[in-house]
Write an enzyme that holds these catalytic residues in place. Structure first.
Site, short mmCIF file in Angstrom:
data_model
loop_
_atom_site.label_atom_id
_atom_site.label_comp_id
_atom_site.label_asym_id
_atom_site.label_seq_id
_atom_site.Cartn_x
_atom_site.Cartn_y
_atom_site.Cartn_z
N GLY A 152 39.16 32.56 68.72
CA GLY A 152 39.13 31.21 69.28
C GLY A 152 40.41 30.47 68.89
O GLY A 152 41.32 31.06 68.29
N ILE A 154 41.31 28.45 66.55
CA ILE A 154 41.77 28.44 65.16
C ILE A 154 42.28 29.84 64.76
O ILE A 154 43.30 29.97 64.08
CB ILE A 154 40.66 27.94 64.20
CG1 ILE A 154 40.20 26.53 64.61
CG2 ILE A 154 41.18 27.91 62.76
CD1 ILE A 154 39.01 26.00 63.83
N THR A 234 37.85 29.91 55.79
CA THR A 234 37.82 28.49 56.12
C THR A 234 36.82 28.25 57.25
O THR A 234 36.83 27.19 57.86
CB THR A 234 39.20 27.98 56.57
OG1 THR A 234 39.65 28.81 57.66
CG2 THR A 234 40.23 28.01 55.45
N ARG A 236 32.85 29.46 57.74
CA ARG A 236 31.55 29.02 57.24
C ARG A 236 31.09 29.96 56.15
O ARG A 236 31.31 31.17 56.22
CB ARG A 236 30.49 29.05 58.37
CG ARG A 236 30.49 27.87 59.30
CD ARG A 236 30.10 26.56 58.60
NE ARG A 236 30.13 25.43 59.51
CZ ARG A 236 31.21 24.67 59.75
NH1 ARG A 236 32.37 24.93 59.14
NH2 ARG A 236 31.14 23.66 60.59
N GLU A 265 26.66 25.28 50.39
CA GLU A 265 27.47 24.18 49.86
C GLU A 265 26.75 22.85 50.00
O GLU A 265 25.95 22.69 50.95
CB GLU A 265 28.85 24.14 50.56
CG GLU A 265 28.79 23.84 52.04
CD GLU A 265 30.17 23.91 52.69
OE1 GLU A 265 30.82 24.96 52.61
OE2 GLU A 265 30.57 22.89 53.27
N HIS A 283 35.79 22.31 51.17
CA HIS A 283 35.62 22.14 52.63
C HIS A 283 36.60 21.07 53.17
O HIS A 283 36.19 20.03 53.69
CB HIS A 283 34.17 21.79 52.97
CG HIS A 283 33.81 22.18 54.39
ND1 HIS A 283 32.55 22.60 54.77
CD2 HIS A 283 34.56 22.20 55.52
CE1 HIS A 283 32.54 22.87 56.05
NE2 HIS A 283 33.75 22.62 56.54
N GLY A 285 39.13 21.85 55.47
CA GLY A 285 39.86 22.39 56.63
C GLY A 285 40.40 21.34 57.58
O GLY A 285 41.55 21.40 58.00
C1 DGY Z 1 34.16 21.77 61.33
O1 DGY Z 1 34.65 20.93 62.08
O2 DGY Z 1 33.29 22.56 61.71
C2 DGY Z 1 34.64 21.80 59.92
O3 DGY Z 1 34.01 22.74 59.16
C3 DGY Z 1 34.49 20.41 59.29
O4 DGY Z 1 35.49 19.64 59.78
#
Ligand code: DGY
Length: 308
Positions: A152, A154, A234, A236, A265, A283, A285
């Site tokens: 995707g 990211i 980064t 889940r 978490e 967390h 990111g």
């Molecule tokens: C998301 O957007 O899913 C991140 O983990 C938190 O910003």
């Protein structure tokens, strides 16, 4: 039009306040407090944070709910099927946090491989005695293969960053095997997970947590990695078996683990506190001012559209 919007905290920037002014009223109450629970009955728009799991029972308690928004791109904490069945619009924040999240994955990778936290601690401790030929030696990245789980936005953005470092990106994604992934400046092969793991010096997770990806990097998968491999998560918690990762770090089998997300978490497995060659972030990111403001803007725009 008066609409009850329920959230738990202000968001970054003016978007949520503006939404509340446009469709009064906006009520902010701590998640699952008596006030929040009571307000659900009249709520038409519910705004959740990534740390707030919304259940089907919450939808039952909110018979007037029209839209459920999350201040995140990830939606694993939302009852998506139940929302669909009830005609509740779900709004998230795709796109705007792509670069921030890929940047943080890169920060974790460089922090681990160049021993940034250890070096910083050494200087701060006052114990640094000066330059030495073998002091805090890290590992280089150029020419090494980076396995990216998820193609995707990211995952693609992270691939571009690794490519800029001279690494060789390869992908696993839900498409399975075969074909190339176009990540902008180049194309990278898509492979089955076991092949990717066997050849990757670095593995970075960029896929959502779903039934398919839960436990994807379990002990057996981690043992396929070459000795000294580095893992970055980064995405889940729950995709990586953290318990196995700690065991393999302690056995000197893994070269490093960089985490921004954890299963369960904000509880963090206490073994992480002592785990060698690990960098642990809370967390972060999407945590840039620009990104969090853009996320709020996109979310509130989507919620306003859902209200018509
Ligand atoms: C998301 O957007 O899913 C991140 O983990 C938190 O910003």
């Amino acid at each position: 039009m008066s609409v009850r919007i329920l959230g738990t905290s202000p968001l970054v920037g003016p978007a949520l306040t503006n939404l509340g002014a446009r469709f009064p009223e906006l009520l902010l109450a701590p998640f699952r407090s008596a006030e929040w629970n009571a307000a659900l009955r009249e709520t038409e728009v519910l705004v959740a944070l990534v740390s707030e799991s919304i259940t089907e029972a919450d939808l039952d308690a909110a018979p007037r709910l029209k839209a459920l928004g999350t201040y995140s791109v990830g939606m694993n904490h939302l009852p998506l099927q139940a929302c669909q069945a009830r005609g509740i619009t779900v709004v998230n924040t795709p796109g705007v946090l792509t670069d921030a999240t890929a940047d943080l994955a890169l920060a974790l990778l460089l922090a681990l491989t160049r021993r940034v936290a250890e070096g910083e601690a050494l200087v701060r401790s006052g114990q640094w005695k000066g330059w030495a030929p073998d002091q805090l030696l890290g590992t280089g990245l150029a020419g090494k293969t980076c396995g990216i789980l998820g193609s995707g936005p990211i995952g693609l953005a992270f691939a571009r960053r690794t490519w800029a470092l001279g690494m060789v990106p390869v992908f696993w994604d839900r498409e399975g095997q075969g074909g190339d992934v176009d990540f902008g400046p180049g194309r990278a092969p898509r492979m089955i997970l076991s092949d990717l793991l066997r050849r990757s010096a670095v593995v970075s997770l960029h896929c959502p947590l779903t039934d398919q990806t839960r436990g994807l990097l379990d002990r057996a998968a981690l043992e396929l990695l070459p000795p000294g491999a580095v893992i970055i998560n980064t995405a889940r918690g729950g995709i990586l078996d953290e318990h196995a990762a700690i065991d393999l770090l302690q056995a000197d089998r893994l070269g490093g683990v960089g985490l921004d997300v954890y299963e369960g978490e904000p509880e963090v497995d206490p073994r992480w506190r002592e785990a060698p060659r690990s960098v642990l972030l809370p967390h972060l990111g999407s945590a840039t001012l620009e990104t969090r403001a853009a996320m709020a803007g996109l979310l509130c725009k989507g919620l306003a559209a859902a209200l018509g």
